[in-house]
Design a protein around this motif. Structure first.
Motif, PDB file in Angstrom:
ATOM      1  N   GLY A   1      -6.280  -4.213   0.696  1.00 17.93           N
ATOM      2  CA  GLY A   1      -6.184  -2.939   1.163  1.00 17.93           C
ATOM      3  C   GLY A   1      -5.132  -2.540   0.093  1.00 17.93           C
ATOM      4  O   GLY A   1      -4.947  -1.061   0.106  1.00 17.93           O
ATOM      5  N   ASP A   2      -4.896  -2.999  -1.022  1.00 13.01           N
ATOM      6  CA  ASP A   2      -3.874  -2.220  -2.003  1.00 13.01           C
ATOM      7  C   ASP A   2      -4.875  -1.192  -2.789  1.00 13.01           C
ATOM      8  O   ASP A   2      -5.736  -1.462  -3.534  1.00 13.01           O
ATOM      9  N   PRO A   3      -4.305  -0.012  -2.729  1.00 12.50           N
ATOM     10  CA  PRO A   3      -5.297   1.152  -3.745  1.00 12.50           C
ATOM     11  C   PRO A   3      -5.082   0.931  -5.182  1.00 12.50           C
ATOM     12  O   PRO A   3      -6.200   1.335  -5.705  1.00 12.50           O
TER      13      PRO A   3
ATOM     14  N   PHE B   1      -0.637   7.024  -2.387  1.00 14.95           N
ATOM     15  CA  PHE B   1      -1.066   6.692  -3.914  1.00 14.95           C
ATOM     16  C   PHE B   1      -0.797   7.503  -4.964  1.00 14.95           C
ATOM     17  O   PHE B   1      -0.621   7.122  -6.078  1.00 14.95           O
TER      18      PHE B   1
ATOM     19  N   THR C   1      -6.649  12.721   2.086  1.00 14.49           N
ATOM     20  CA  THR C   1      -7.427  11.937   3.104  1.00 14.49           C
ATOM     21  C   THR C   1      -8.957  12.428   3.419  1.00 14.49           C
ATOM     22  O   THR C   1      -9.814  11.793   3.914  1.00 14.49           O
TER      23      THR C   1
ATOM     24  N   ALA D   1       0.815  -1.079   0.126  1.00 14.02           N
ATOM     25  CA  ALA D   1       0.071  -0.077  -0.078  1.00 14.02           C
ATOM     26  C   ALA D   1       0.731   1.353  -0.039  1.00 14.02           C
ATOM     27  O   ALA D   1       0.364   2.103  -0.332  1.00 14.02           O
ATOM     28  N   GLU D   2       2.356   0.943   0.486  1.00 12.72           N
ATOM     29  CA  GLU D   2       3.021   2.419   0.635  1.00 12.72           C
ATOM     30  C   GLU D   2       4.024   2.433  -0.818  1.00 12.72           C
ATOM     31  O   GLU D   2       4.614   3.462  -0.972  1.00 12.72           O
TER      32      GLU D   2
ATOM     33  N   GLN E   1      -6.508   6.384   0.796  1.00 14.92           N
ATOM     34  CA  GLN E   1      -5.165   6.165   1.208  1.00 14.92           C
ATOM     35  C   GLN E   1      -4.377   7.353   0.886  1.00 14.92           C
ATOM     36  O   GLN E   1      -3.293   6.941   1.466  1.00 14.92           O
TER      37      GLN E   1
END
Length: 266
Positions: free
Chosen positions: A85-87, A124, A263, A20-21, A120
């Motif tokens: 949770g991967d954008p 992203f 966000t 995710a980062e 996120q």
């Protein structure tokens, strides 16, 4: 040799990395490793929960890259990665629902996945598939398969935050899966513009100038669908115009969105 380099790079990239980062890594690995020789390895890893393998299989089946194109299987693998949770996977799944590929078209479900990806934030925003491919060519020193690169880059371009923002803007503008809200539409287009998408600038300006034939056509269609006598007329409750106060509010919300690292964009 190319296969060995690819697998070595994939291991190095995945070791300790947060998907995710560090979304450049997931696409870089997809680009290098996607091949007939490693398909079985990807599938085995995906079944054990590898987010990277799940996402890359989604890419392979969406594009028909090294496998027969199969949107339903693409949705299956994207969903498993999105659920982790991967954008980018969330965006990819949103795109499938938005376009009705592999699943029945469902704007509400598309909006739900887009909102999850958008929330996120700045982690992203840095994703850049072109830089990833160029870095790959420099580091491994082999010629990029140009046709493969073009197909994968075109797909990855649709899986960025700016595409999420533009799609959400259009959905707010048209009332597809979301309530008609021109302030929200303008805000999403404006942020996409600030992030470098010219199309977002164009849509924002058309909306602000009340010079948008698409919005007018949408309003006509909504009026006609609800009342045959209203065909050709614009419904009173579906505004296609923004007031100066609306534009000011949209601009304020765009600033809040960017200052919050994307966000707080609602």
């Amino acid at each position: 040799m190319r296969h060995i380099l690819a697998m070595t790079l994939a291991v190095l990239l995945s070791a300790g990395a947060s998907r995710a980062e560090d979304n450049n890594n997931i696409w870089l690995s997809c680009y290098v490793v996607t091949s007939p020789e490693v398909l079985a390895e990807w599938e085995a890893e995906a079944e054990t929960g590898s987010l990277e393998a799940q996402f890359c299989l989604g890419v392979m089946f969406e594009l028909g890259m090294e496998v027969p194109q199969d949107f339903e299987r693409s949705v299956h693998w994207y969903r498993l990665a999105a659920d982790q949770g991967d954008p980018i996977a969330q965006t990819a799944l949103g795109n499938m629902y938005h376009d009705g590929r592999g699943v029945p078209q469902d704007y509400e479900e598309a909006a739900r996945w887009y909102q999850l990806a958008k929330a996120q934030g700045s982690g992203f925003v840095g994703f850049n598939a072109l830089e990833t491919a160029q870095s790959l060519d420099r580091e491994l020193q082999f010629a990029i398969d140009r046709e493969k690169f073009k197909r994968m880059f075109a797909l990855s371009y649709d899986q960025t935050l700016t595409s999420v923002l533009i799609n959400l803007g259009g959905m707010y503008q048209a009332g597809n899966g979301l309530p008609v809200d021109l302030v929200s539409a303008h805000m999403h287009y404006n942020v996409a513009c600030a992030l470098g998408r010219d199309f977002g600038c164009n849509r924002r300006d058309e909306l602000a100038l009340n010079d948008d034939p698409v919005a007018s056509a949408i309003a006509d269609a909504l009026a006609c669908a609800s009342d045959d006598a209203a065909c050709g007329e614009v419904r009173d409750d579906v505004s296609t115009e923004m007031t100066p106060a609306d534009i000011s509010e949209a601009q304020k919300r765009a600033r809040v969105c960017m200052e919050s690292d994307y966000t707080d964009c609602d």
